[in-house]
Design an enzyme around this catalytic site. Structure first.
Site, PDB file in Angstrom:
ATOM      1  N   ASP A 167       8.596  -1.217 -10.443  1.00 29.46           N
ATOM      2  CA  ASP A 167       7.263  -0.651 -10.678  1.00 29.46           C
ATOM      3  C   ASP A 167       6.849  -0.704 -12.142  1.00 29.46           C
ATOM      4  O   ASP A 167       5.678  -0.525 -12.462  1.00 29.46           O
ATOM      5  CB  ASP A 167       7.238   0.815 -10.223  1.00 29.46           C
ATOM      6  CG  ASP A 167       6.700   0.958  -8.815  1.00 29.46           C
ATOM      7  OD1 ASP A 167       5.866   0.122  -8.411  1.00 29.46           O
ATOM      8  OD2 ASP A 167       7.114   1.902  -8.126  1.00 29.46           O
ATOM      9  N   GLN A 169       8.996   5.415  -4.066  1.00 30.95           N
ATOM     10  CA  GLN A 169       7.613   5.653  -3.660  1.00 30.95           C
ATOM     11  C   GLN A 169       7.161   7.050  -4.100  1.00 30.95           C
ATOM     12  O   GLN A 169       7.816   8.045  -3.799  1.00 30.95           O
ATOM     13  CB  GLN A 169       7.479   5.493  -2.131  1.00 30.95           C
ATOM     14  CG  GLN A 169       6.062   5.617  -1.618  1.00 30.95           C
ATOM     15  CD  GLN A 169       5.123   4.548  -2.167  1.00 30.95           C
ATOM     16  OE1 GLN A 169       5.460   3.375  -2.206  1.00 30.95           O
ATOM     17  NE2 GLN A 169       3.952   4.962  -2.623  1.00 30.95           N
ATOM     18  N   LYS A 173       4.819  -3.032   1.681  1.00 29.36           N
ATOM     19  CA  LYS A 173       5.676  -3.591   0.626  1.00 29.36           C
ATOM     20  C   LYS A 173       6.887  -4.290   1.252  1.00 29.36           C
ATOM     21  O   LYS A 173       7.254  -5.388   0.861  1.00 29.36           O
ATOM     22  CB  LYS A 173       6.124  -2.495  -0.346  1.00 29.36           C
ATOM     23  CG  LYS A 173       4.988  -2.033  -1.263  1.00 29.36           C
ATOM     24  CD  LYS A 173       5.297  -0.738  -1.985  1.00 29.36           C
ATOM     25  CE  LYS A 173       4.100  -0.261  -2.780  1.00 29.36           C
ATOM     26  NZ  LYS A 173       4.297   1.056  -3.410  1.00 29.36           N
TER      27      LYS A 173
END
Ligand code: NAP
Length: 283
Positions: free
Chosen positions: A121, A98, A54
């Protein structure tokens, strides 16, 4: 006739170059460099590898990425304090926590603590609520990536029978809602579904997001269906396999994603797109 293989790597590369162009425009027009902050807790090797790809993707598109790494023993309050700091930092436009988080940390509360306008997200309850209500908002990256793959192959979900296997908050549930918003007739299946084979057999579009290697037999697939395999499972030989029995399904479907090289690359690409969108919203 064998199915068309949907090249997720190629579509992801296209999304990344669109994001890079958007980042360059934002720099030129407003002098703003989008910043993504990644919060990682503990030393899970899979999390480290996701975070690394990422961050790399972020830097390749011209964004700034910073990592905030806490030890596995970090308390809930310590993780929360990092999120609050990032929420207040004007150089941070997008935040990604995460998952999974260690068990002493309440993941739901951490996700809800991220400022919704900075949520890269799309997991914040405000975005989940907007999606459920059919309103605009940040969409979770994996189902957003699936929608983009469908668009790229010219598959319009309108009026089609879509079957989604899995109802998790990050993949199956938002996937079904996004297909509903695109006017598909949606069925969700899960571990309590009575007859998975017959549900799968009715699907014009099948999205499998279960996490069980080759659980979906190729012979169940309706001839001509589009098959999207989100599953990423490690086989006994260490290789990645999907939820669908690819070798048989490829002979029945009209289009199918491979594992690896299908949905996987799209997830990171859509995260970068979400980070850029977050910066645009705040610019
Ligand atoms: P999850 O949270 O474990 O959810 C799995 C879902 O599958 C649940 O809804 C579960 O039903 C259902 N299920 C389990 N066994 C089943 C069975 N025998 N028949 C029918 N349904 C069954 O997993 P997830 O996070 O959604 O991820 C799913 C898969 O996608 C995993 O392989 C994961 O690694 C992969 N994934 C890939 C990407 C990517 O970028 N390619 C991104 C995210 C996830 P219940 O709700 O009844 O328990």
């Amino acid at each position: 006739m064998a199915a068309r293989i949907i090249d997720g790597k190629a579509v992801a590369a296209k999304v990344r170059s669109e994001v890079a162009a958007g980042v360059a425009r934002l720099k030129q027009d407003k002098g703003l460099v989008p910043g993504l902050a990644v919060v990682r807790v503990g030393d899970d090797p899979a999390s480290l590898s996701y975070v690394t790809s990422k961050r790399k993707g972020c830097e390749e598109t011209g964004m700034v990425s910073t990592e905030h790494h806490l030890p596995a023993v970090a308390t809930h309050e310590e993780v929360l304090a990092v999120v609050h700091k990032l929420n207040a930092d004007p150089s941070v436009h997008a935040i990604l926590v995460q998952l999974p988080l260690p068990k002493q940390v309440d993941a739901d509360a951490i996700i809800a603590a991220v400022a919704p306008e900075k949520d890269a997200d799309g997991f914040h309850p405000v975005h989940a609520g907007n999606l459920a209500l059919g309103r605009p908002g940040v969409r979770p990256c994996t189902p957003a990536g699936v929608m983009r793959l469908l668009e790229e192959i010219g598959f319009d979900p309108r009026g089609k029978r879509a079957v989604v296997l899995g109802r998790s908050a990050i993949v199956g549930r938002p996937m079904g809602l996004m297909l509903l918003a695109a006017d598909a007739t949606v069925t969700w299946c899960h571990s309590r579904t009575a007859d998975l084979a017959s549900e799968v057999g009715r699907a014009d579009l099948l999205v499998a997001a279960i996490g069980r290697p080759k659980l979906v037999k190729g012979g169940w697939i309706k001839p001509g269906a589009v098959v999207i395999d989100v599953g990423t499972n490690r086989g006994a030989d260490g290789k990645l396999v999907g939820d669908v029995e690819f070798e048989v399904a490829v002979e029945r479907a009209s289009a199918i994603t491979p594992v690896p090289g299908g949905v996987g690359p799209m997830t990171v690409a859509m995260l970068l797109a979400n980070a850029l969108e977050a910066a645009l919203r705040q610019s």
